[in-house]
Design a protein around this motif. Structure first.
Motif, PDB file in Angstrom:
ATOM      1  N   UNK A  98     108.163  18.114  21.074  1.00 14.33           N
ATOM      2  CA  UNK A  98     107.343  17.619  19.961  1.00 14.33           C
ATOM      3  C   UNK A  98     106.853  18.763  19.076  1.00 14.33           C
ATOM      4  N   UNK A  99     106.638  19.942  19.664  1.00 14.39           N
ATOM      5  CA  UNK A  99     106.255  21.106  18.861  1.00 14.39           C
ATOM      6  C   UNK A  99     107.415  21.545  17.973  1.00 14.39           C
ATOM      7  N   UNK A 100     108.647  21.425  18.497  1.00 11.10           N
ATOM      8  CA  UNK A 100     109.818  21.750  17.677  1.00 11.10           C
ATOM      9  C   UNK A 100     109.927  20.798  16.488  1.00 11.10           C
ATOM     10  N   UNK A 101     109.629  19.522  16.747  1.00  8.98           N
ATOM     11  CA  UNK A 101     109.635  18.553  15.649  1.00  8.98           C
ATOM     12  C   UNK A 101     108.596  18.952  14.605  1.00  8.98           C
ATOM     13  N   UNK A 102     107.413  19.364  15.056  1.00  9.35           N
ATOM     14  CA  UNK A 102     106.363  19.816  14.135  1.00  9.35           C
ATOM     15  C   UNK A 102     106.827  21.012  13.316  1.00  9.35           C
ATOM     16  N   UNK A 103     107.483  21.953  13.983  1.00 14.37           N
ATOM     17  CA  UNK A 103     107.945  23.158  13.289  1.00 14.37           C
ATOM     18  C   UNK A 103     108.944  22.814  12.194  1.00 14.37           C
ATOM     19  N   UNK A 104     109.865  21.884  12.497  1.00 13.35           N
ATOM     20  CA  UNK A 104     110.856  21.486  11.492  1.00 13.35           C
ATOM     21  C   UNK A 104     110.188  20.750  10.335  1.00 13.35           C
ATOM     22  N   UNK A 105     109.198  19.946  10.648  1.00 14.72           N
ATOM     23  CA  UNK A 105     108.479  19.237   9.584  1.00 14.72           C
ATOM     24  C   UNK A 105     107.741  20.224   8.691  1.00 14.72           C
ATOM     25  N   UNK A 106     107.101  21.208   9.312  1.00 18.26           N
ATOM     26  CA  UNK A 106     106.377  22.216   8.525  1.00 18.26           C
ATOM     27  C   UNK A 106     107.335  23.009   7.649  1.00 18.26           C
ATOM     28  N   UNK A 107     108.517  23.332   8.208  1.00 19.80           N
ATOM     29  CA  UNK A 107     109.512  24.072   7.433  1.00 19.80           C
ATOM     30  C   UNK A 107     109.996  23.246   6.244  1.00 19.80           C
ATOM     31  N   UNK A 108     110.179  21.944   6.447  1.00 17.28           N
ATOM     32  CA  UNK A 108     110.606  21.067   5.358  1.00 17.28           C
ATOM     33  C   UNK A 108     109.538  20.974   4.272  1.00 17.28           C
ATOM     34  N   UNK A 109     108.284  20.865   4.697  1.00 11.85           N
ATOM     35  CA  UNK A 109     107.194  20.786   3.724  1.00 11.85           C
ATOM     36  C   UNK A 109     107.130  22.054   2.878  1.00 11.85           C
ATOM     37  N   UNK A 110     107.347  23.192   3.518  1.00 14.51           N
ATOM     38  CA  UNK A 110     107.336  24.463   2.791  1.00 14.51           C
ATOM     39  C   UNK A 110     108.479  24.522   1.788  1.00 14.51           C
ATOM     40  N   UNK A 111     109.661  24.014   2.205  1.00 23.26           N
ATOM     41  CA  UNK A 111     110.815  24.013   1.299  1.00 23.26           C
ATOM     42  C   UNK A 111     110.587  23.074   0.115  1.00 23.26           C
ATOM     43  N   UNK A 112     109.922  21.936   0.382  1.00 25.08           N
ATOM     44  CA  UNK A 112     109.639  21.002  -0.703  1.00 25.08           C
ATOM     45  C   UNK A 112     108.760  21.647  -1.765  1.00 25.08           C
ATOM     46  N   UNK A 113     107.775  22.388  -1.311  1.00 23.87           N
ATOM     47  CA  UNK A 113     106.878  23.055  -2.256  1.00 23.87           C
ATOM     48  C   UNK A 113     107.595  24.114  -3.067  1.00 23.87           C
ATOM     49  N   UNK A 114     108.650  24.685  -2.456  1.00 25.26           N
ATOM     50  CA  UNK A 114     109.418  25.724  -3.150  1.00 25.26           C
ATOM     51  C   UNK A 114     110.649  25.155  -3.837  1.00 25.26           C
ATOM     52  N   UNK A 115     110.737  23.796  -3.891  1.00 27.70           N
ATOM     53  CA  UNK A 115     111.865  23.109  -4.524  1.00 27.70           C
ATOM     54  C   UNK A 115     113.210  23.512  -3.921  1.00 27.70           C
TER      55      UNK A 115
END
Length: 510
Positions: free
Chosen positions: A379-396
């Motif tokens: 579940x922590x790995x899932x969190x990490x991937x979600x956080x990485x996606x959110x960061x990418x979204x902010x950076x387009x």
């Protein structure tokens, strides 16, 4: 909770060996009168450029003939529909009554076989893959033995999706008996495995309060007094006695027994001794003291307040650990109950983690159930991937197409509790009333014809010599220890000899 096999090399089937031999002969006959080696060399060097040449070479070197029967072609109407496949974690629960454990076992009914068959009927597993679970990368989080239940367990595999969500879950459940239920499924990483990615497991054990009643001997007889007598023997079965079970009136009195506050606190203190990392070689079978696998880590053990079921008082014990060995929980519960009943010192528990091998009886299996596995790291790995996606979204920047869900049973808690009450707890209570598992277990210990359990009467918590048992594992361990001591002595002597030689070399000449 391995076997050894003597088997031939798996690299080549005998039929393949015959075929290779035939091909080798065919190669040697290519050149008139040439040697086998020369024939092979000529074949390997010659290139067949045209289709006609390749066809001719294939016909000359193949190992079957045209008149052999061929596999019948599948008719168009027999083709199975294809559906998208995903790697999933399937969440399910079951009552183990009537089944020979969870794991596949030929010729006997098991939970996995019933579940697998239902998945095939629901088209979640194709007919092509229905002959072998390995074809769908089948894996389980925790095995359970015969008669053991699970409110929550998980298997992972590649599942077809003819339907999605609740519709697919309902379709699978339609093909299952009511005592086996699928709660949900979660799409997971392709590298996911239900066992290796599980961090810990939570088990529950239910036991009646009358298990803590003081030891009572009904007396042993040389001949049976009824068909319900408990048979008591010594180790070599040269002595056989019979213990009378309680009468209906005595049972009614015992079922009214309520654990005292002092006993309850003592039981909680005893069970707390198992928390942490310890060597549990005495709480399973086939494990040596010096094996690394004998060490297990328990995160927490919680003993509930007493609760009433049909005028009988019960306790619930929840054990949260990284992993458990065969019979480990049943032996831990047994030791906890026996220490309280016999008022043994708490230090006895610590002695059981030492190298001396003793006999600890198993508490009945009927009270044990797997509550649920825990996947905190995943579940922590899932969190990490979600956080990485959110960061990418902010950076387009482009993100992962699939967003994975957590693996837990939170959304199914109400359904699981209702299932436990109807199919697991009820089964445990009824089985104890009919089979009297705890009465039989305690009668066997209280009336033992051996000295195995004399440690319960030790005033200082030490293990008496007459309680120490010898097995093939302890003999092997003692032999290994002796060899290690001999090696240490040799090294020590060599070191002393080396120091002596060095000191002589340093002495000045007279």
């Amino acid at each position: 909770m391995g076997s050894m096999f003597s088997k031939a090399s798996p690299e080549q089937d005998p039929r393949d060996q015959a075929q290779v031999g035939q091909k080798r002969v065919a190669g040697s006959d290519q050149e008139d009168g040439s040697s086998q080696t020369a024939g092979k060399a000529s074949v390997s060097k010659k290139r067949f450029k045209t289709a006609k040449e390749r066809k001719s070479h294939f016909k000359n070197t193949r190992t079957w003939t045209d008149d052999e029967p061929k596999r019948p072609k599948q008719e168009d109407g027999e083709k199975e529909a294809r559906f998208p496949k995903r790697k999933v974690a399937l969440l399910f629960g079951y009552s183990g009554t009537g089944y020979y454990g969870l794991q596949f076992n030929p010729n006997v009914p098991t939970i996995e076989q019933a579940l697998f068959d239902a998945l095939v009927k629901a088209r979640a597993i194709s007919k092509d893959n229905s002959t072998d679970p390995k074809k769908v990368q089948w894996g389980r989080t925790a095995r359970t033995d015969k008669g053991v239940h699970a409110a929550g367990n998980i298997v992972s595999f590649k599942m077809q999706l003819p339907l999605t969500g609740k519709e697919l879950v309902d379709s699978i459940n339609e093909h299952l008996p009511e005592q086996i239920r699928v709660w949900d499924y979660v799409e997971v990483f392709r590298s996911f495995h239900a066992k290796t990615m599980c961090d810990s497991r939570v088990y529950e054990y239910l036991l009646p309060s009358y298990a803590f009643a003081p030891p009572l001997s009904n007396g042993l007889s040389d001949t049976p007094t009824s068909d319900t007598d408990v048979i008591i023997t010594n180790h070599d079965r040269s002595i056989t006695k019979y213990a009378r079970v309680a009468t209906d009136e005595e049972r009614q009195r015992s079922e009214q027994y309520q654990i005292s506050d002092e006993q309850l606190q003592n039981f909680r203190d005893v069970m707390a001794k198992f928390e942490g990392t310890h060597n549990f070689h005495n709480y399973t079978s086939g494990r040596k003291y010096n094996e690394q696998a004998s060490k297990r880590h328990l995160l927490s053990i919680k003993v509930s307040d007493p609760f009433m079921i049909d005028r009988t008082e019960w306790l619930s014990v929840k054990l949260h650990g990284q992993s458990f060995m065969l019979n480990q929980i049943r032996k831990m519960i047994s030791m906890g109950v026996l220490v309280v009943r016999h008022k043994s010192p708490l230090s006895l528990i610590e002695r059981t983690f030492e190298d001396k091998k003793i006999n600890i009886p198993k508490a009945p299996a009927l009270g044990l159930l797997l509550e649920q596995p825990v996947f905190q790291t995943y579940n922590k790995k899932v969190d990490s991937r979600r956080d990485a996606d959110e960061k990418k979204k902010k950076e387009d920047q482009p993100t992962q197409q699939k967003v994975h869900e957590y693996i837990n049973f939170d959304a199914n808690e109400n359904d699981m509790n209702a299932f436990k009450s109807k199919y697991i707890y009820t089964q445990v209570f009824e089985s104890e009333q009919q089979e009297r598992g705890f009465e039989t277990f305690l009668l066997s210990v209280d009336n033992s014809l051996t000295q195995d359990f004399d440690y319960l009467h030790s005033q200082d918590g030490m293990i008496p010599d007459q309680c120490i048992i010898t097995t093939k594992f302890t003999i092997k361990q003692e032999s290994d220890d002796e060899e290690q001591d001999e090696d240490d002595d040799k090294e020590e002597k060599a070191a002393k000899k080396g120091k002596g030689a060095a000191s002589k070399a340093k002495r000045p000449a007279k």
